[in-house]
Design a protein around this motif. Sequence first.
Motif, PDB file in Angstrom:
ATOM      1  N   VAL A   1      20.506  20.593  32.212  1.00 54.69           N
ATOM      2  CA  VAL A   1      19.701  19.928  33.251  1.00 54.69           C
ATOM      3  C   VAL A   1      18.239  20.353  33.106  1.00 54.69           C
ATOM      4  O   VAL A   1      17.307  19.529  33.187  1.00 54.69           O
ATOM      5  CB  VAL A   1      20.233  20.325  34.648  1.00 54.69           C
ATOM      6  N   GLY A   2      18.042  21.637  32.857  1.00 52.14           N
ATOM      7  CA  GLY A   2      16.685  22.152  32.673  1.00 52.14           C
ATOM      8  C   GLY A   2      16.017  21.515  31.471  1.00 52.14           C
ATOM      9  O   GLY A   2      14.838  21.127  31.528  1.00 52.14           O
TER      10      GLY A   2
ATOM     11  N   ILE B   1      12.532  19.368  31.200  1.00 51.63           N
ATOM     12  CA  ILE B   1      11.428  19.724  30.298  1.00 51.63           C
ATOM     13  C   ILE B   1      11.101  18.547  29.379  1.00 51.63           C
ATOM     14  O   ILE B   1       9.931  18.251  29.107  1.00 51.63           O
ATOM     15  CB  ILE B   1      11.785  20.990  29.487  1.00 51.63           C
ATOM     16  N   ILE B   2      12.153  17.843  28.939  1.00 49.27           N
ATOM     17  CA  ILE B   2      11.934  16.657  28.094  1.00 49.27           C
ATOM     18  C   ILE B   2      11.112  15.623  28.863  1.00 49.27           C
ATOM     19  O   ILE B   2      10.129  15.082  28.362  1.00 49.27           O
ATOM     20  CB  ILE B   2      13.302  16.078  27.643  1.00 49.27           C
ATOM     21  N   ASP B   3      11.482  15.384  30.129  1.00 51.68           N
ATOM     22  CA  ASP B   3      10.722  14.429  30.954  1.00 51.68           C
ATOM     23  C   ASP B   3       9.267  14.882  31.092  1.00 51.68           C
ATOM     24  O   ASP B   3       8.337  14.089  30.999  1.00 51.68           O
ATOM     25  CB  ASP B   3      11.340  14.314  32.359  1.00 51.68           C
ATOM     26  N   TYR B   4       9.107  16.194  31.317  1.00 56.85           N
ATOM     27  CA  TYR B   4       7.767  16.756  31.542  1.00 56.85           C
ATOM     28  C   TYR B   4       6.878  16.528  30.323  1.00 56.85           C
ATOM     29  O   TYR B   4       5.755  16.054  30.439  1.00 56.85           O
ATOM     30  CB  TYR B   4       7.905  18.252  31.837  1.00 56.85           C
TER      31      TYR B   4
ATOM     32  N   ALA C   1      18.788  16.033  25.495  1.00 57.22           N
ATOM     33  CA  ALA C   1      19.000  17.278  26.264  1.00 57.22           C
ATOM     34  C   ALA C   1      20.316  17.920  25.849  1.00 57.22           C
ATOM     35  O   ALA C   1      20.422  19.152  25.747  1.00 57.22           O
ATOM     36  CB  ALA C   1      19.005  16.970  27.758  1.00 57.22           C
ATOM     37  N   GLY C   2      21.321  17.085  25.590  1.00 55.43           N
ATOM     38  CA  GLY C   2      22.629  17.622  25.215  1.00 55.43           C
ATOM     39  C   GLY C   2      22.620  18.237  23.833  1.00 55.43           C
ATOM     40  O   GLY C   2      23.287  19.244  23.584  1.00 55.43           O
ATOM     41  N   SER C   3      21.854  17.662  22.919  1.00 57.90           N
ATOM     42  CA  SER C   3      21.937  18.146  21.536  1.00 57.90           C
ATOM     43  C   SER C   3      20.907  19.223  21.222  1.00 57.90           C
ATOM     44  O   SER C   3      20.753  19.612  20.078  1.00 57.90           O
ATOM     45  CB  SER C   3      21.768  16.977  20.573  1.00 57.90           C
ATOM     46  N   THR C   4      20.209  19.698  22.245  1.00 57.12           N
ATOM     47  CA  THR C   4      19.225  20.759  21.976  1.00 57.12           C
ATOM     48  C   THR C   4      19.643  22.064  22.652  1.00 57.12           C
ATOM     49  O   THR C   4      18.809  22.796  23.170  1.00 57.12           O
ATOM     50  CB  THR C   4      17.815  20.329  22.458  1.00 57.12           C
ATOM     51  N   PHE C   5      20.920  22.331  22.613  1.00 54.15           N
ATOM     52  CA  PHE C   5      21.452  23.572  23.192  1.00 54.15           C
ATOM     53  C   PHE C   5      20.731  24.778  22.584  1.00 54.15           C
ATOM     54  O   PHE C   5      20.523  24.832  21.374  1.00 54.15           O
ATOM     55  CB  PHE C   5      22.946  23.670  22.886  1.00 54.15           C
TER      56      PHE C   5
END
Length: 622
Positions: free
Chosen positions: A329-330, A334-337, A358-362
């Motif tokens: 979620v974070g 950050i991606i949106d930001y 967001a899911g693939s950047t663990f």
Amino acid sequence: MELAALGSSSVLRDADVMTSRERSRQARFRGLLIVLVVVGAPVIGRTAAGVVRYVQGNYAAAAGDFHWPHPGIPSSFLPYVPGLLLVVLLGFVLGGPLLMAGRSPHVLYRPEEIGIDLSDVVGADVVVEEVVKTLNLFLGHRTFEEQMGGTSRRAVLFEGPPGTGKTYIAKAMAAEAGVPFLFVSSSAFQSMYYGQTNRKIRSYFRALQRYGRREGGAIGFIEEIDAIGAARGGLGAGPGREGIAGVVNELLIQLQSFDVPPFSRRVRNAFIDSINRWLPPSRTLRKPVLAQANFLVIGATNRASDLDPALLRPGRFDRTIRVDVPNRVGRRQIIDYYLARKAHNAELDEPGKRDNLAGSTFGYSPVMLEHLFDEALVWALRGGREQMGWQDVQKARMTEELGLAQPVMYTEAERRTIATHEAGHATVAHFAAPGRNLDVLSIIKRREALGLLSHSGAEERFTQTRSECEGLLQIAMGGMAAEEIFFGEPGTGPSGDLAGATRLAAQMVGSYGMAGSLISLEASRAPGDLVSKALSDEPSRQAMEAFLVSAREGAREIITAQRHVVEALRDALLERDELIGDEIAAVIQEASERGPDAAPGPASVIDVRNPAPDGEPPVRAH
Ligand code: ADP
């Protein structure tokens, strides 16, 4: 200030810090006024009189009023002036470095030049909440002390991996509080002169006190505090020549010592002392109590456990705020930001794409995400575009994670073997672990990998079941199984896969208790890592072998049954070198629909417009 406001979950706007700052501003004006009156009044008076006389036509008297006497230099002294200047210059050159060496090495940021505030800290809600509480106590320190009898906290520790925003959050705190921010890196304290490291620490704290007093508060930030605050060993080897013990002691003293009074206060106290010497004890003049300067020191470290325990005791760095890499979620926030600030096309505005990223950047820290977009912009520029797109981000991600592609000339047979090997991994992954997303399938050399399959869980998970572990083992064996089935024998390609699979099997047997025995080899203090412990224990070794053999059998079965899928992926790889996300899924789907008996058609070019949601840590099979 209302006491209840101290518990507020938003930053206090009308707090003690502002009141103190306003008070010191007014005091500064009063001081200026006094100086102007004392020094300026005679000048102004005489000049005004001169003007009046000039207007009245009394020019001679007016000229006298405008003429100010100066002391003048006796002519007999003039020959010595160059020599004197030389001595001063030499003194400066020789003594300067020594004097400067003890200066505080901080870099000062004024709140108005920081440019970010806490609303710019995204994806770290828990940390921000904790930080606001700390900040409010700092801002309302006087109310807290006077009305509740509390002692304000002077030091906080930020612990977390690099790039998670420790400096960034501290800066945002200073901007929110409207106080100066004194940034210093621990290495800047170290000095080649004996005693100077400690002097620099003292100067730094004195600067904090000075700004804290002058501006109502100040925030200090010591980067990598473990470099100067590491646990004191017996050998005393540490920064400079002072040794770690001396430096830690200095830090401890500075965190808890009395404040050094400002110059004006020292002059006033000396004056009162000199008068008191003449007065009987009952009549002595009283000196006003010096209020503590309001400052907060934030120490940042990757490993709080390395710090000297004395530094972590109450009254010192007694509060640790853990700043970790963001969760899914974070990462999305950050991606949106960052996407709101960087040129991108409409494709990257699709919520599905952003979720996918967001899911693939663990495991990505905020700075890695920021850098990812910068890298994607570079890819866009190289492609002659002014905005980044989804493909640019994917390419940037591969560069970030796997390194730059280093295309080498494989022989035709070698290329075919590598493509078959990678297609084997992907086919087994698709059928043995249907929950996993296949992110990248490639036969381009990157670092030491000749080709690779990168796959990740569809959800962000922190645990795995036994069957999921077995699925991972099968995926690792997929490359070898494909080589055996298609070419009749394996080559050297699977060495990396076998090493990874052996490590996982050792964990399954010796750590997770998945092989029947509940004894954890991890609990043993014998030297060596888990793999060596498992290999030196015969039953564990056999259990590992059994897991690996069974995984290879499973992979062989899948590849035999899905030979047409392996062939389709292999051909697509031979044609395009690299398949990303949906491209892999589309080739598998098309081959599955065609079935095993159909003649192999040309691999289609797939539009990657709506990839499946990716998930946690990508696993790679080479
Ligand atoms: P650290 O001090 O933990 O090594 P920094 O504070 O230097 O990390 O962070 C590096 C950069 O990462 C910052 O300058 C900022 O651009 C970005 N960054 C870090 N955390 C965040 C966040 N929570 N939100 C947005 N950007 C962030």
